[in-house]
Design a protein around this motif. Structure first.
Motif, mmCIF file in Angstrom:
data_model
loop_
_atom_site.group_PDB
_atom_site.id
_atom_site.type_symbol
_atom_site.label_atom_id
_atom_site.label_comp_id
_atom_site.label_asym_id
_atom_site.label_seq_id
_atom_site.Cartn_x
_atom_site.Cartn_y
_atom_site.Cartn_z
ATOM 1 N N GLU A 152 0.819 -1.208 0.000
ATOM 2 C CA GLU A 152 0.000 0.000 0.000
ATOM 3 C C GLU A 152 0.855 1.261 0.000
ATOM 4 O OE1 GLU A 152 -4.148 -0.771 1.851
ATOM 5 O OE2 GLU A 152 -2.671 -1.312 3.387
ATOM 6 N N TYR A 153 2.140 1.084 0.249
ATOM 7 C CA TYR A 153 3.077 2.203 0.108
ATOM 8 C C TYR A 153 4.459 1.602 -0.130
ATOM 9 C CZ TYR A 153 4.838 1.365 4.872
ATOM 10 O OH TYR A 153 5.412 0.804 5.997
ATOM 11 N N PRO A 154 5.335 2.276 -0.870
ATOM 12 C CA PRO A 154 6.668 1.724 -1.162
ATOM 13 C C PRO A 154 7.555 1.770 0.078
ATOM 14 C CG PRO A 154 6.491 3.937 -2.042
ATOM 15 C CD PRO A 154 5.115 3.570 -1.534
ATOM 16 N N MET A 155 8.318 0.685 0.295
ATOM 17 C CA MET A 155 9.244 0.671 1.419
ATOM 18 C C MET A 155 10.417 1.620 1.163
ATOM 19 S SD MET A 155 11.261 -2.551 3.197
ATOM 20 C CE MET A 155 9.760 -3.502 3.357
ATOM 21 N N TYR A 156 10.868 1.660 -0.092
ATOM 22 C CA TYR A 156 11.966 2.539 -0.489
ATOM 23 C C TYR A 156 11.614 3.172 -1.838
ATOM 24 C CZ TYR A 156 14.426 -0.353 2.928
ATOM 25 O OH TYR A 156 14.778 -1.013 4.070
ATOM 26 N N TYR A 177 -1.084 1.428 12.969
ATOM 27 C CA TYR A 177 -1.921 1.767 11.823
ATOM 28 C C TYR A 177 -2.201 3.258 11.787
ATOM 29 C CZ TYR A 177 -3.308 -3.152 10.973
ATOM 30 O OH TYR A 177 -3.322 -4.495 10.678
ATOM 31 N N LEU A 178 -2.547 3.745 10.586
ATOM 32 C CA LEU A 178 -3.023 5.111 10.423
ATOM 33 C C LEU A 178 -4.314 5.086 9.617
ATOM 34 C CD1 LEU A 178 0.360 5.339 10.054
ATOM 35 C CD2 LEU A 178 -0.281 7.745 10.014
ATOM 36 N N ASP A 179 -5.133 6.094 9.854
ATOM 37 C CA ASP A 179 -6.337 6.262 9.049
ATOM 38 C C ASP A 179 -5.922 6.554 7.609
ATOM 39 O OD1 ASP A 179 -8.623 7.847 7.792
ATOM 40 O OD2 ASP A 179 -9.517 7.279 9.715
ATOM 41 N N ARG A 180 -6.617 5.962 6.652
ATOM 42 C CA ARG A 180 -6.264 6.122 5.238
ATOM 43 C C ARG A 180 -6.381 7.566 4.746
ATOM 44 N NH1 ARG A 180 -5.365 1.541 2.642
ATOM 45 N NH2 ARG A 180 -6.102 -0.383 3.647
ATOM 46 N N THR A 181 -7.122 8.377 5.447
ATOM 47 C CA THR A 181 -7.295 9.762 5.004
ATOM 48 C C THR A 181 -6.094 10.629 5.353
ATOM 49 O OG1 THR A 181 -8.401 10.378 7.077
ATOM 50 C CG2 THR A 181 -9.795 9.594 5.268
ATOM 51 N N MET A 182 -5.150 10.096 6.132
ATOM 52 C CA MET A 182 -4.010 10.891 6.574
ATOM 53 C C MET A 182 -2.969 11.040 5.466
ATOM 54 S SD MET A 182 -4.802 11.870 9.530
ATOM 55 C CE MET A 182 -6.307 11.495 10.426
ATOM 56 N N SER A 234 -4.344 -7.796 9.649
ATOM 57 C CA SER A 234 -5.609 -7.081 9.853
ATOM 58 C C SER A 234 -6.741 -8.018 10.245
ATOM 59 C CB SER A 234 -5.983 -6.298 8.591
ATOM 60 O OG SER A 234 -5.050 -5.257 8.365
ATOM 61 N N GLN A 235 -6.756 -9.209 9.655
ATOM 62 C CA GLN A 235 -7.779 -10.191 10.019
ATOM 63 C C GLN A 235 -7.665 -10.573 11.482
ATOM 64 O OE1 GLN A 235 -7.107 -13.394 7.265
ATOM 65 N NE2 GLN A 235 -8.088 -12.337 5.538
ATOM 66 N N LEU A 236 -6.444 -10.750 11.947
ATOM 67 C CA LEU A 236 -6.256 -11.201 13.322
ATOM 68 C C LEU A 236 -6.537 -10.101 14.338
ATOM 69 C CD1 LEU A 236 -3.949 -13.803 14.698
ATOM 70 C CD2 LEU A 236 -3.963 -11.610 15.882
ATOM 71 N N VAL A 237 -6.085 -8.869 14.057
ATOM 72 C CA VAL A 237 -6.272 -7.802 15.046
ATOM 73 C C VAL A 237 -7.634 -7.131 14.911
ATOM 74 C CG1 VAL A 237 -3.791 -7.384 15.154
ATOM 75 C CG2 VAL A 237 -5.212 -5.968 13.644
ATOM 76 N N GLY A 238 -8.308 -7.359 13.782
ATOM 77 C CA GLY A 238 -9.622 -6.752 13.593
ATOM 78 C C GLY A 238 -9.581 -5.332 13.074
ATOM 79 N N ALA A 239 -8.484 -4.962 12.407
ATOM 80 C CA ALA A 239 -8.389 -3.614 11.839
ATOM 81 C C ALA A 239 -9.303 -3.512 10.624
ATOM 82 C CB ALA A 239 -6.942 -3.312 11.435
ATOM 83 N N GLY A 291 -10.525 0.986 6.796
ATOM 84 C CA GLY A 291 -10.202 2.402 6.863
ATOM 85 C C GLY A 291 -8.828 2.680 7.427
ATOM 86 N N LEU A 292 -8.125 1.623 7.826
ATOM 87 C CA LEU A 292 -6.795 1.777 8.407
ATOM 88 C C LEU A 292 -5.741 1.154 7.498
ATOM 89 C CD1 LEU A 292 -7.541 0.800 12.123
ATOM 90 C CD2 LEU A 292 -7.260 3.110 11.199
ATOM 91 N N VAL A 293 -4.564 1.753 7.463
ATOM 92 C CA VAL A 293 -3.440 1.214 6.706
ATOM 93 C C VAL A 293 -2.312 0.874 7.684
ATOM 94 C CG1 VAL A 293 -2.531 3.527 6.235
ATOM 95 C CG2 VAL A 293 -1.808 1.603 4.828
ATOM 96 N N LEU A 294 -1.722 -0.306 7.506
ATOM 97 C CA LEU A 294 -0.644 -0.762 8.400
ATOM 98 C C LEU A 294 0.661 -0.070 8.037
ATOM 99 C CD1 LEU A 294 0.458 -2.662 10.603
ATOM 100 C CD2 LEU A 294 0.739 -4.412 8.831
ATOM 101 N N LEU A 295 1.221 0.657 8.991
ATOM 102 C CA LEU A 295 2.517 1.300 8.799
ATOM 103 C C LEU A 295 3.640 0.298 9.005
ATOM 104 C CD1 LEU A 295 4.472 3.667 8.454
ATOM 105 C CD2 LEU A 295 4.050 4.279 10.848
ATOM 106 N N CYS A 296 3.638 -0.379 10.146
ATOM 107 C CA CYS A 296 4.662 -1.382 10.428
ATOM 108 C C CYS A 296 4.327 -2.126 11.713
ATOM 109 C CB CYS A 296 6.052 -0.745 10.556
ATOM 110 S SG CYS A 296 6.296 0.239 12.055
ATOM 111 N N GLY A 297 5.088 -3.155 11.978
ATOM 112 C CA GLY A 297 5.033 -3.837 13.261
ATOM 113 C C GLY A 297 6.306 -3.497 14.025
ATOM 114 N N VAL A 298 6.258 -3.608 15.343
ATOM 115 C CA VAL A 298 7.445 -3.409 16.180
ATOM 116 C C VAL A 298 7.527 -4.576 17.149
ATOM 117 C CG1 VAL A 298 8.650 -1.923 17.827
ATOM 118 C CG2 VAL A 298 7.252 -0.896 16.018
#
Length: 221
Positions: free
Chosen positions: A76-80, A133-138, A178-183, A186-193
């Motif tokens: 959904e967004y380029p890593m580099y 995650y961030l809202d897709r409108t951001m 997203s399936q597991l956490v229930g996101a 409307g949300l986009v995954l930025l990363c995991g930590v």
């Protein structure tokens, strides 16, 4: 631990012990991190904290995809950027060589991509993973806010004696996450930590950094 010690001690750890991380410590860190900078006070991030059985299931699903050679979900967004130039390519290549040598994966191993993906999908053994995650409108400004938020979280984790490893890799399996956490959509995954205590005896990697003079210009100072 003061701020300078936390900054100097923070590094991406890729070998965690199975020692559990107390929930109250995570809550303390994430509560304090709400003070991270946020333009317009939008606070655009939403974090899911996953551990125990749910994390084990997520690791199982993601690792199965990695070992099957699954190329991952459409990004959904380029890593580099598509075309990196020097000095960025030089820094990238040097860090990658160090990182995978420490993990025992040689450059010419034909199974290198699959092995790297499998290690990542296991979160390097971490008992906790935070998914931001961030809202897709951001827009770009709010993505910058999220970066400052995550840096604040990672420094606070160091103050608690914990280590972390930010993993954009999880975006490759964003649908599984997203399936597991229930996101919702409307949300986009930025990363995991990945979060935990460092595994004793594991090789310690500390990648080099460019000299300050290469990236900073003083004007009128």
């Amino acid at each position: 631990m003061d701020v300078y010690e936390a900054v100097d001690g923070r590094r991406a750890v890729r070998a965690f012990s199975d020692e559990p991380v107390p929930q109250e410590v995570l809550a303390r860190v994430l509560t304090a991190a709400t003070r991270a900078p946020s333009s317009g006070n939008l606070q655009p991030w939403h974090t899911y904290v996953v551990a125990g059985g749910p994390l084990a299931e997520l690791k199982r699903r993601a690792t199965a995809r990695a070992l099957a050679g699954d190329p991952g979900d459409e990004r959904e967004y380029p890593m580099y950027p598509a075309e990196l130039t020097s000095p960025y390519t030089d820094r990238f290549a040097a860090a990658a060589a160090q990182r995978y040598e420490a993990l025992g994966i040689v450059r010419d191993d034909p199974e290198r991509p699959m092995k790297i993906a499998a290690l990542n999908s296991e979160a390097f053994g971490a008992p906790v993973v935070l998914f931001c995650y961030l809202d897709r409108t951001m827009g770009p400004g709010q993505w910058a806010d999220a970066g400052m938020y995550l840096q604040t979280v990672m420094l606070l984790l160091r103050a608690e004696g914990l280590h972390s490893c930010p993993q954009v890799m999880w975006t490759m399996y964003r649908k599984t996450v997203s399936q597991l956490v229930g996101a919702d959509d409307g949300l986009v995954l930025l990363c995991g930590v990945s979060v935990g205590f460092e595994k004793e005896g594991a090789p310690r990697l500390r990648t080099a950094r460019a000299d300050m003079t290469e990236t900073v210009s003083f004007i009128g100072v």
